[in-house]
Design a protein around this motif. Structure first.
Motif, short mmCIF file in Angstrom:
data_model
loop_
_atom_site.label_atom_id
_atom_site.label_comp_id
_atom_site.label_asym_id
_atom_site.label_seq_id
_atom_site.Cartn_x
_atom_site.Cartn_y
_atom_site.Cartn_z
N ALA A 297 5.40 -1.11 -1.05
CA ALA A 297 4.44 -1.56 -0.05
C ALA A 297 4.41 -0.66 1.18
O ALA A 297 3.40 -0.61 1.89
N LYS A 298 5.50 0.07 1.45
CA LYS A 298 5.54 0.92 2.64
C LYS A 298 4.59 2.11 2.54
O LYS A 298 4.09 2.59 3.55
N GLY A 299 4.38 2.61 1.33
CA GLY A 299 3.49 3.75 1.16
C GLY A 299 4.03 5.00 1.83
O GLY A 299 5.15 5.43 1.58
N ARG A 300 3.22 5.55 2.74
CA ARG A 300 3.62 6.79 3.41
C ARG A 300 4.69 6.57 4.47
O ARG A 300 5.25 7.54 4.99
N ASP A 301 4.98 5.33 4.80
CA ASP A 301 5.98 5.03 5.82
C ASP A 301 7.40 4.99 5.27
O ASP A 301 8.32 4.57 5.97
N ARG A 302 7.58 5.38 4.02
CA ARG A 302 8.93 5.36 3.43
C ARG A 302 9.82 6.39 4.12
O ARG A 302 9.37 7.47 4.52
N ASN A 303 11.11 6.06 4.21
CA ASN A 303 12.06 7.01 4.77
C ASN A 303 12.52 7.98 3.69
O ASN A 303 12.07 7.93 2.53
#
Length: 420
Positions: A297-303
């Motif tokens: 669900a984070k998409g591009r916001d993944r660490n």
């Protein structure tokens, strides 16, 4: 201390009743006057209380993570209103209200244990003073005074004098050695618990004052336990050492199975999860599905650790789904469908590019001996056929005939013979 203990006297009777019930069970096994019976009763009391406090512990974890998430915003507020403390506090409270976070939630387990701690201290202090308290009658009082834990009476303290210790049937050396060891273990367990939280389960990508405060607490709490521990009876030290060990084990379980995003613990967890999923080809536990679902669900916001997890699945021919499950990729599905052999459709052969002269003249394309011509190739024409562009114009066409490439439209002037 008597005034503080009296404030928690309403819970003294329930605590003493629980201890007596456990003492009845363990007394039948080890003997009613032994330190094992009374010591294990206190340990069982701690375990019972901590089991009841598990919901508060879960709430504490959520509150701590929410506070870590809000640290960048809190830092901005502190820098913006560094000269106006009142406005800074108002903005902080507004931020807590909007995010639904309560800073005191991280202290709930400690606050909830405080009444039981002081009630137990009051019970053990009454045993040391020879006073009945709660449901502990004269017979149980005499039994508790005889109980020794590794040579130290249950109600003895490190600061007690030799006369008081002798009245309890022990030597001053035994009491101080036992209490000193227990204080060291109690402080060490507290230090290790806080240290593993700071080194493994904190988002290292965010540097905030909150982390500095936690580092300070890592050293302050053990010192506080060592200072106050010399005034605790042996029974209270057993209680506090047991609750520290429980907290350490409970935190180790949470860090291993539900780490904070961006922490070293998350990197280790996702590495184990990648090996497990690539070996079995699926996610089995509900908690693992919840974590995979959150990562997707984070998409591009993944660490960095989460991107590495997704890439590891892709290399193994797997793909994480939005519901937290893992399915096979296209290449892996084609491999299993063909019995382990990947079959791909033949590539479409592109026709050779014609030269400019061939395109203008409409001449035949040179066939390649390497393979048959495709439907895109032009059919060969007889050699005596003239190109369509060189045919004479139809009658009545005049000078409006279609101009060849490279020529101007309209009537063409004849070329004059060159002069020699």
């Amino acid at each position: 201390m008597d005034t503080i203990a009296s404030l928690f006297s309403f819970i003294t009777t329930p605590v003493s009743w629980v201890i007596v019930q456990f003492h009845t069970v363990y007394g039948a096994i080890f003997g009613p006057d032994t330190g094992w019976a009374w010591g294990l009763s206190i340990v069982s009391l701690v375990i019972l209380i901590r089991i009841c406090l598990i919901p508060l512990f879960v709430k504490q974890i959520k509150a701590t993570r929410a506070m870590q998430t809000l640290q960048p915003e809190m830092k901005k507020i502190q820098e913006r209103y560094k000269n106006d403390k009142q406005r800074q506090s108002e903005e902080m409270m507004k931020l807590y209200k909007e995010s639904g976070t309560n800073p005191l939630s991280s202290c709930l387990p400690i606050l909830a244990q405080s009444p039981f701690f002081f009630a137990l201290y009051h019970v053990l202090n009454g045993i040391a003073s020879g006073k009945t308290i709660g449901v502990i009658n004269d017979q149980l009082l005499a039994s508790a005074q005889k109980a020794h834990i590794v040579g130290a009476p249950l109600a003895a303290k490190f600061t007690d004098g030799s006369d008081k210790v002798a009245a309890l049937g022990a030597s001053l050396t035994d009491v101080r050695v036992v209490t000193a060891i227990m204080i060291v273990l109690m402080s060490a367990s507290q230090f290790y618990t806080q240290r593993q939280l700071m080194t493994k389960n904190v988002d290292t990508t965010v540097k905030t004052p909150f982390m500095q405060q936690q580092k300070m607490l890592m050293y302050i709490f053990p010192v506080m336990f060592a200072v106050f521990g010399i005034n605790f009876p042996v029974g209270v030290l057993v209680y506090w050492l047991t609750t520290n060990v429980w907290t350490m084990g409970q935190q180790m379980y949470v860090i291993r199975n539900n780490p904070t995003p961006g922490s070293k613990a998350q990197a280790a967890y996702l590495e184990r999860l990648t090996n497990h999923v690539t070996h079995h080809g699926k996610v089995r536990r509900r908690s693992e599905k919840a974590i995979v679902k959150a990562i997707v669900a984070k998409g591009r916001d993944r660490n960095e650790h989460e991107r590495k997890f997704i890439n590891g699945l892709s290399k193994a021919g797997l793909a994480a789904q939005t519901d937290g499950s893992v399915s096979q990729g296209e290449s892996q599905a084609a491999t299993e469908a063909e019995g382990g052999v990947i079959t791909t459709a033949p590539k479409r052969q592109q026709p050779k590019r014609q030269s400019k002269a061939q395109r203008q003249s409409g001449g035949p394309k040179q066939a390649d001996d390497a393979g048959p011509t495709t439907s895109l190739d032009k059919p060969e024409e007889p050699q005596d056929a003239k190109p369509a562009a060189r045919q004479a114009p139809k009658p009545g066409g005049g000078t409006r005939s279609k101009a060849q490439s490279g020529q101007r439209k309209g009537p063409q002037r004849p070329k004059s013979p060159s002069k020699k």
